[in-house]
Design a protein around this motif. Structure first.
Motif, short mmCIF file in Angstrom:
data_model
loop_
_atom_site.label_atom_id
_atom_site.label_comp_id
_atom_site.label_asym_id
_atom_site.label_seq_id
_atom_site.Cartn_x
_atom_site.Cartn_y
_atom_site.Cartn_z
N ALA A 1 0.83 -1.20 0.00
CA ALA A 1 0.00 0.00 0.00
C ALA A 1 0.87 1.26 0.00
O ALA A 1 0.64 2.18 -0.79
N PHE A 2 1.87 1.29 0.85
CA PHE A 2 2.75 2.47 0.90
C PHE A 2 3.62 2.58 -0.35
O PHE A 2 3.91 3.69 -0.81
N ASP A 3 4.01 1.46 -0.93
CA ASP A 3 4.79 1.52 -2.17
C ASP A 3 3.94 2.11 -3.31
O ASP A 3 4.45 2.87 -4.14
N LYS A 4 2.66 1.78 -3.34
CA LYS A 4 1.78 2.36 -4.37
C LYS A 4 1.59 3.86 -4.13
O LYS A 4 1.58 4.64 -5.08
N ILE A 5 1.44 4.25 -2.87
CA ILE A 5 1.35 5.68 -2.56
C ILE A 5 2.63 6.38 -3.02
O ILE A 5 2.58 7.42 -3.68
N ARG A 6 3.77 5.78 -2.69
CA ARG A 6 5.05 6.36 -3.10
C ARG A 6 5.12 6.50 -4.62
O ARG A 6 5.60 7.51 -5.13
N SER A 7 4.64 5.51 -5.36
CA SER A 7 4.73 5.59 -6.82
C SER A 7 3.93 6.77 -7.37
O SER A 7 4.36 7.41 -8.34
N VAL A 8 2.79 7.07 -6.77
CA VAL A 8 2.01 8.24 -7.19
C VAL A 8 2.78 9.52 -6.88
O VAL A 8 2.90 10.42 -7.71
N LEU A 9 3.32 9.59 -5.68
CA LEU A 9 4.05 10.80 -5.28
C LEU A 9 5.30 11.00 -6.13
O LEU A 9 5.60 12.13 -6.54
N VAL A 10 6.02 9.94 -6.43
CA VAL A 10 7.21 10.05 -7.28
C VAL A 10 6.81 10.50 -8.68
O VAL A 10 7.47 11.35 -9.28
N ALA A 11 5.71 9.97 -9.20
CA ALA A 11 5.23 10.40 -10.52
C ALA A 11 4.87 11.88 -10.53
O ALA A 11 4.93 12.54 -11.57
N ALA A 12 4.52 12.40 -9.35
CA ALA A 12 4.19 13.83 -9.23
C ALA A 12 5.42 14.68 -8.92
O ALA A 12 5.31 15.90 -8.78
N GLY A 13 6.60 14.04 -8.77
CA GLY A 13 7.83 14.79 -8.54
C GLY A 13 8.22 14.94 -7.09
O GLY A 13 9.04 15.81 -6.76
N THR A 14 7.69 14.12 -6.21
CA THR A 14 8.02 14.22 -4.80
C THR A 14 8.12 12.81 -4.20
O THR A 14 8.31 11.85 -4.92
N ASP A 15 7.98 12.67 -2.89
CA ASP A 15 8.06 11.35 -2.25
C ASP A 15 7.26 11.41 -0.95
O ASP A 15 6.60 12.41 -0.66
N THR A 16 7.35 10.36 -0.17
CA THR A 16 6.52 10.26 1.04
C THR A 16 6.85 11.31 2.10
O THR A 16 6.03 11.55 2.98
N TYR A 17 8.02 11.94 2.03
CA TYR A 17 8.35 13.00 2.99
C TYR A 17 7.38 14.18 2.86
O TYR A 17 7.27 15.00 3.78
N ALA A 18 6.67 14.28 1.74
CA ALA A 18 5.76 15.40 1.50
C ALA A 18 4.36 15.16 2.03
O ALA A 18 3.51 16.04 1.95
N ILE A 19 4.10 13.97 2.60
CA ILE A 19 2.76 13.67 3.11
C ILE A 19 2.45 14.58 4.30
O ILE A 19 3.22 14.66 5.25
N VAL A 20 1.30 15.26 4.23
CA VAL A 20 0.89 16.14 5.32
C VAL A 20 -0.31 15.59 6.10
O VAL A 20 -0.52 15.95 7.25
N GLU A 21 -1.08 14.69 5.46
CA GLU A 21 -2.26 14.12 6.12
C GLU A 21 -2.47 12.71 5.61
O GLU A 21 -2.27 12.44 4.43
N MET A 22 -2.84 11.82 6.52
CA MET A 22 -3.06 10.42 6.18
C MET A 22 -4.30 9.91 6.90
O MET A 22 -4.51 10.22 8.08
N THR A 23 -5.11 9.14 6.18
CA THR A 23 -6.22 8.43 6.79
C THR A 23 -6.07 6.97 6.42
O THR A 23 -5.89 6.64 5.25
N SER A 24 -6.09 6.10 7.43
CA SER A 24 -6.00 4.66 7.18
C SER A 24 -7.27 3.99 7.69
O SER A 24 -7.77 4.30 8.76
N TYR A 25 -7.79 3.10 6.85
CA TYR A 25 -9.01 2.36 7.15
C TYR A 25 -8.62 0.91 7.35
O TYR A 25 -8.02 0.30 6.46
N HIS A 26 -8.93 0.34 8.50
CA HIS A 26 -8.44 -0.98 8.90
C HIS A 26 -9.57 -1.95 9.14
O HIS A 26 -10.55 -1.62 9.82
N VAL A 27 -9.40 -3.18 8.64
CA VAL A 27 -10.25 -4.31 9.00
C VAL A 27 -9.49 -5.05 10.10
O VAL A 27 -8.37 -5.49 9.88
N GLY A 28 -10.06 -5.12 11.30
CA GLY A 28 -9.36 -5.78 12.41
C GLY A 28 -8.21 -4.95 12.94
O GLY A 28 -7.11 -5.45 13.16
N ILE A 29 -8.44 -3.68 13.18
CA ILE A 29 -7.38 -2.74 13.56
C ILE A 29 -6.57 -3.22 14.76
O ILE A 29 -5.35 -3.06 14.79
N HIS A 30 -7.22 -3.81 15.74
CA HIS A 30 -6.49 -4.21 16.95
C HIS A 30 -5.61 -5.44 16.72
O HIS A 30 -4.68 -5.68 17.48
#
Length: 127
Positions: free
Chosen positions: A53-82
């Motif tokens: 999941a994070f590698d796919k996010i990174r691929s979008v950010l790299v295609a946009a000219g940046t990387d994961t260091y530029a993330i300012v907000e994140m929402t994660s949706y979990h099945v069985g979070i605990h």
């Protein structure tokens, strides 16, 4: 406003009528990513899903000219979070850096992709 398509993502994104990422007003809005692999399969191993999941996010950010260091907000949706939160957070920490993004983690009953344990969406600062 314009769409971001990492290599090879445009056909499947167009089939679903979505953009993997959209640049608008100085930010990159990344579509929620699950942990499916490039061949479309969903691994049984939680750590493999979380990295994918994070590698796919990174691929979008790299295609946009940046990387994961530029993330300012994140929402994660979990099945069985605990059951997997600590492992998810361990993986997440390999992709984010100080200043750390604002983050909301939500437990859900299910996700669109069968077998997915998490879906992660982010907003990043555009270069």
């Amino acid at each position: 406003m314009h769409a971001i398509y990492p290599n090879g993502s445009k056909p499947s994104a167009q089939d679903l009528r979505l953009s993997p990422g959209v640049v608008s007003r100085g930010h990159i809005f990344v579509t929620g990513m699950t942990g499916s692999l490039q061949d479309g399969t969903m691994p049984d191993d939680p750590a493999t899903q979380f990295h994918a999941a994070f590698d796919k996010i990174r691929s979008v950010l790299v295609a946009a000219g940046t990387d994961t260091y530029a993330i300012v907000e994140m929402t994660s949706y979990h099945v069985g979070i605990h059951d997997h939160f600590d492992l998810f957070n361990e993986v997440r920490c390999k992709y984010v850096c100080d200043p750390f993004p604002a983050w909301t983690a939500v437990e859900v009953a299910g996700l669109r992709r069968q077998g997915a344990l998490v879906e992660v969406r982010v907003i990043a600062e555009a270069p």
